[in-house]
Design an enzyme around this catalytic site. Structure first.
Site, PDB file in Angstrom:
ATOM      1  N   LYS A 179       0.860  -1.187   0.000  1.00  0.00           N
ATOM      2  CA  LYS A 179       0.000   0.000   0.000  1.00  0.00           C
ATOM      3  C   LYS A 179       0.893   1.233   0.000  1.00  0.00           C
ATOM      4  O   LYS A 179       1.524   1.564   0.995  1.00  0.00           O
ATOM      5  CB  LYS A 179      -0.886   0.035   1.252  1.00  0.00           C
ATOM      6  CG  LYS A 179      -1.923   1.150   1.154  1.00  0.00           C
ATOM      7  CD  LYS A 179      -2.337   1.721   2.503  1.00  0.00           C
ATOM      8  CE  LYS A 179      -1.414   2.798   3.029  1.00  0.00           C
ATOM      9  NZ  LYS A 179      -1.259   3.995   2.190  1.00  0.00           N
ATOM     10  N   GLU A 255      10.226   0.975  10.292  1.00  0.00           N
ATOM     11  CA  GLU A 255      11.215   2.049  10.084  1.00  0.00           C
ATOM     12  C   GLU A 255      10.477   3.333  10.388  1.00  0.00           C
ATOM     13  O   GLU A 255       9.702   3.813   9.559  1.00  0.00           O
ATOM     14  CB  GLU A 255      11.688   2.075   8.629  1.00  0.00           C
ATOM     15  CG  GLU A 255      12.379   0.827   8.151  1.00  0.00           C
ATOM     16  CD  GLU A 255      13.770   0.653   8.715  1.00  0.00           C
ATOM     17  OE1 GLU A 255      14.222   1.516   9.494  1.00  0.00           O
ATOM     18  OE2 GLU A 255      14.390  -0.366   8.390  1.00  0.00           O
ATOM     19  N   CYS A 289      13.955  10.572   6.818  1.00  0.00           N
ATOM     20  CA  CYS A 289      13.974  10.233   8.241  1.00  0.00           C
ATOM     21  C   CYS A 289      15.395  10.185   8.790  1.00  0.00           C
ATOM     22  O   CYS A 289      15.587  10.118   9.995  1.00  0.00           O
ATOM     23  CB  CYS A 289      13.226   8.932   8.492  1.00  0.00           C
ATOM     24  SG  CYS A 289      13.747   7.642   7.381  1.00  0.00           S
ATOM     25  N   GLU A 386      10.777  15.766  14.682  1.00  0.00           N
ATOM     26  CA  GLU A 386      11.382  15.520  13.376  1.00  0.00           C
ATOM     27  C   GLU A 386      10.899  16.643  12.450  1.00  0.00           C
ATOM     28  O   GLU A 386       9.696  16.796  12.225  1.00  0.00           O
ATOM     29  CB  GLU A 386      10.911  14.159  12.872  1.00  0.00           C
ATOM     30  CG  GLU A 386      11.609  13.700  11.629  1.00  0.00           C
ATOM     31  CD  GLU A 386      11.191  12.286  11.231  1.00  0.00           C
ATOM     32  OE1 GLU A 386      10.025  11.917  11.443  1.00  0.00           O
ATOM     33  OE2 GLU A 386      12.034  11.560  10.685  1.00  0.00           O
TER      34      GLU A 386
HETATM   35  P1  ADP Z   1       3.813  10.925   7.089  1.00  0.00           P
HETATM   36  O1  ADP Z   1       3.395  11.643   8.326  1.00  0.00           O
HETATM   37  O2  ADP Z   1       5.221  11.092   6.743  1.00  0.00           O
HETATM   38  O3  ADP Z   1       2.877  11.072   5.925  1.00  0.00           O
HETATM   39  P2  ADP Z   1       2.570   8.471   7.763  1.00  0.00           P
HETATM   40  O4  ADP Z   1       3.045   7.556   8.839  1.00  0.00           O
HETATM   41  O5  ADP Z   1       1.293   9.189   7.956  1.00  0.00           O
HETATM   42  O6  ADP Z   1       3.789   9.414   7.495  1.00  0.00           O
HETATM   43  O7  ADP Z   1       2.475   7.710   6.384  1.00  0.00           O
HETATM   44  C1  ADP Z   1       3.265   6.595   6.030  1.00  0.00           C
HETATM   45  C2  ADP Z   1       2.369   5.567   5.402  1.00  0.00           C
HETATM   46  O8  ADP Z   1       1.437   5.139   6.388  1.00  0.00           O
HETATM   47  C3  ADP Z   1       1.556   6.053   4.223  1.00  0.00           C
HETATM   48  O9  ADP Z   1       1.466   5.018   3.268  1.00  0.00           O
HETATM   49  C4  ADP Z   1       0.204   6.306   4.827  1.00  0.00           C
HETATM   50  O10 ADP Z   1      -0.854   6.179   3.920  1.00  0.00           O
HETATM   51  C5  ADP Z   1       0.136   5.169   5.826  1.00  0.00           C
HETATM   52  N1  ADP Z   1      -0.861   5.328   6.886  1.00  0.00           N
HETATM   53  C6  ADP Z   1      -1.244   6.451   7.531  1.00  0.00           C
HETATM   54  N2  ADP Z   1      -2.200   6.168   8.426  1.00  0.00           N
HETATM   55  C7  ADP Z   1      -2.427   4.825   8.371  1.00  0.00           C
HETATM   56  C8  ADP Z   1      -3.300   3.917   9.038  1.00  0.00           C
HETATM   57  N3  ADP Z   1      -4.129   4.325   9.971  1.00  0.00           N
HETATM   58  N4  ADP Z   1      -3.241   2.605   8.693  1.00  0.00           N
HETATM   59  C9  ADP Z   1      -2.393   2.181   7.742  1.00  0.00           C
HETATM   60  N5  ADP Z   1      -1.548   2.982   7.082  1.00  0.00           N
HETATM   61  C10 ADP Z   1      -1.560   4.290   7.379  1.00  0.00           C
END
Ligand code: ADP
Length: 485
Positions: A179, A255, A289, A386
């Site tokens: 995903k 990560e 990161c 960060e």
């Molecule tokens: P950033 O803040 O850098 O966007 P995220 O952790 O929000 O980092 O995003 C990293 C990945 O996690 C993306 O693919 C995002 O779609 C996914 N993501 C965010 N929220 C969820 C969730 N509740 N369940 C699964 N994946 C998620």
């Protein structure tokens, strides 16, 4: 001669087919440099995700049973296609993510290097035969693929973060459902198109783009067919995925966020340190990161470092990633810009000084000027969070012990960097820092050959290197008895 750029798919890739979502729903992807919509992508939900997981489950037996040499050949073919198409893939990456074209091309080649690395590692998944306490039997250890894996990847390296997961998984004999981030699904779909062209069998690698990360993430973490989840992203989402994965006891690799210290000791080669700092801080507009997040400088060289660093930052060319010569692109979205602005404003209010930048840049609505802040203290938000933007906070220190203390005073532990010419200090500090990766007189540490990963709240597991395969393998112990007559 102007060649027409190749076009890549915008549907989901499930069981070797390009499919729209069952509801026909799509979501838009826009170019952060211009705000223009560049694609409309299939918006998958739990149903499509389940179909992808089932396809991966069906495909995993034949994939695992293939001789490693065959899996390796397919990964090499995939690598070759990424390299052959790297100009088009880089242009796509810059369009959806914003980084300068040269960096995007570097990322695609870096992504391909994981296929290269793990194609070779696939052939070296050795077991063990252990002498037993009894003459009647032998203890045999073999390594087997974990099974169906889920990958959830971030927007800052839309190609490479995916490739380093899928290359290791497929090399180990696992299958995968990926995903990608909602801001940048196109590079993952393009990589899947290359996988298809390379002859990776249907169901072995699936991509489900979505604007509803929580729904797809919910299915990936609760479905018992998924045996392992590999995530790169924020610590907050990582913790949520860990909690959600607990009920089905999945293997996990995380990560997560970092807060990298970049220490410049008084005996450092200042030219090398500033060069290292420039790439560590401003690559990808500070959106990695492992970016230098706190620049911790010995008080006796602070003025000199600030002067030279400022000179270099003043020369950075800010602009859209596809503009030739552009070195710093836009931030990914409004939230990222708002966070950068907040961190600079609160630092100024708390007594920091702007050496350069400290404002938005007129190249476009999501651009922020490369910034240096002086007189920052470790308790300011800009030093505790960060940043993920082109902002460099300078913090002074007096003793080696103090520098290590400041560096370690964070719940994160991903990458750390320091510059010194003193050999004893190099070993002392490298061993003392509570981080998964340490660059000594180097500002960039990532490579397919090296184990990437963090400690503390920066995560668990390692990607790349020979250790990276372990995350996708289970150990099976077989006791071979009946040997004596
Ligand atoms: P950033 O803040 O850098 O966007 P995220 O952790 O929000 O980092 O995003 C990293 C990945 O996690 C993306 O693919 C995002 O779609 C996914 N993501 C965010 N929220 C969820 C969730 N509740 N369940 C699964 N994946 C998620």
């Amino acid at each position: 001669m102007n060649r027409r750029a190749r076009s890549y798919p915008t549907d989901a890739f499930v069981d070797g087919e390009w499919i729209a979502s069952a509801t026909g729903r799509r979501f838009e992807v826009s170019n952060p440099a211009t705000g223009k919509v560049i694609a409309s992508v299939a918006d998958c939900g739990a149903d499509e995700t389940r179909a992808a997981i089932e396809a991966a489950e069906k495909a995993r037996y034949a994939w695992a049973a293939r001789p490693a040499g065959e899996r390796s050949k397919l990964l090499e073919r995939w690598r070759d296609l990424l390299i052959q198409q790297s100009d088009d893939l880089a242009a796509l990456l810059t369009a959806e993510m914003g980084k300068p074209l040269a960096e995007a091309k570097g990322e695609v080649l870096y992504g391909a290097s994981y296929l290269d690395w793990f194609a070779a590692e696939a052939k070296r998944i050795y077991g063990d035969i252990i002498p037993s306490a009894s003459p009647n039997n032998r203890i045999v250890v073999i390594k087997q693929p974990v099974g169906v894996c889920a990958a959830i990847t971030p927007w800052n390296f839309p190609n490479a973060m995916l490739m380093r997961k899928v290359a290791a998984a497929l090399a180990a004999g696992c299958t995968m459902v990926a995903k990608p981030a909602e801001d940048t699904p196109l590079s993952a779909l393009a990589a899947a198109a290359c996988a298809e062209e390379a002859g990776i069998p249907a169901g072995v690698f699936n991509v489900v783009p979505t604007s509803r990360a929580a729904e797809v993430g919910g299915e990936l973490t609760s479905n018992p067919l998924i045996r392992k989840i590999s995530f790169t992203g924020s610590t907050e989402v990582g913790k949520l995925l860990l909690r959600q994965s607990a009920d089905t006891v999945k293997k996990v690799s995380m990560e997560l966020g970092g807060n990298a210290p970049f220490i410049i000791f008084e005996d450092a080669d200042l030219d090398a340190a500033i060069n290292g700092l420039m790439v560590s801080k401003y690559r990808n507009a500070g959106q990695t990161c492992v970016c230098a997040n706190r620049i911790i400088v010995h008080n006796s060289v602070m003025d000199e470092v600030a002067l030279r660093f400022r000179e270099q930052v003043a020369g950075l060319r800010v602009g859209p990633g596809d503009l030739p010569g552009s070195e710093v692109g836009p931030l990914i979205n409004e939230e990222a810009l708002a966070k950068t602005k907040r961190l600079v404003t609160t630092a100024i209010e708390a007594g920091a000084e702007i050496l350069i930048g400290g404002r938005c840049h007129d190249a476009g609505p999501l651009f922020y000027a490369p910034t240096i802040l002086k007189s920052v203290s470790a308790d300011m938000d800009v030093a505790r969070e960060e940043i993920f933007g082109p902002v460099a906070p300078l913090i002074g220190f007096q003793s080696e012990e103090e520098a290590i203390g400041v560096a370690d005073e964070t719940p994160f532990g991903l990458a750390a960097y320091f510059y010194t010419k003193d050999l004893g200090r190099a070993w002392r500090v490298a061993e003392a820092l509570d981080y998964g990766m340490v660059g000594v007189n180097e500002g960039i540490v990532s490579s397919a050959a090296a184990p990437f990963g963090g400690v503390k709240q920066s995560g668990m597991g390692r990607e790349g290197s020979r250790y990276g395969l372990d995350d996708y393998l289970e150990i099976k112990y077989m006791l071979m008895g009946g040997l004596t007559i």
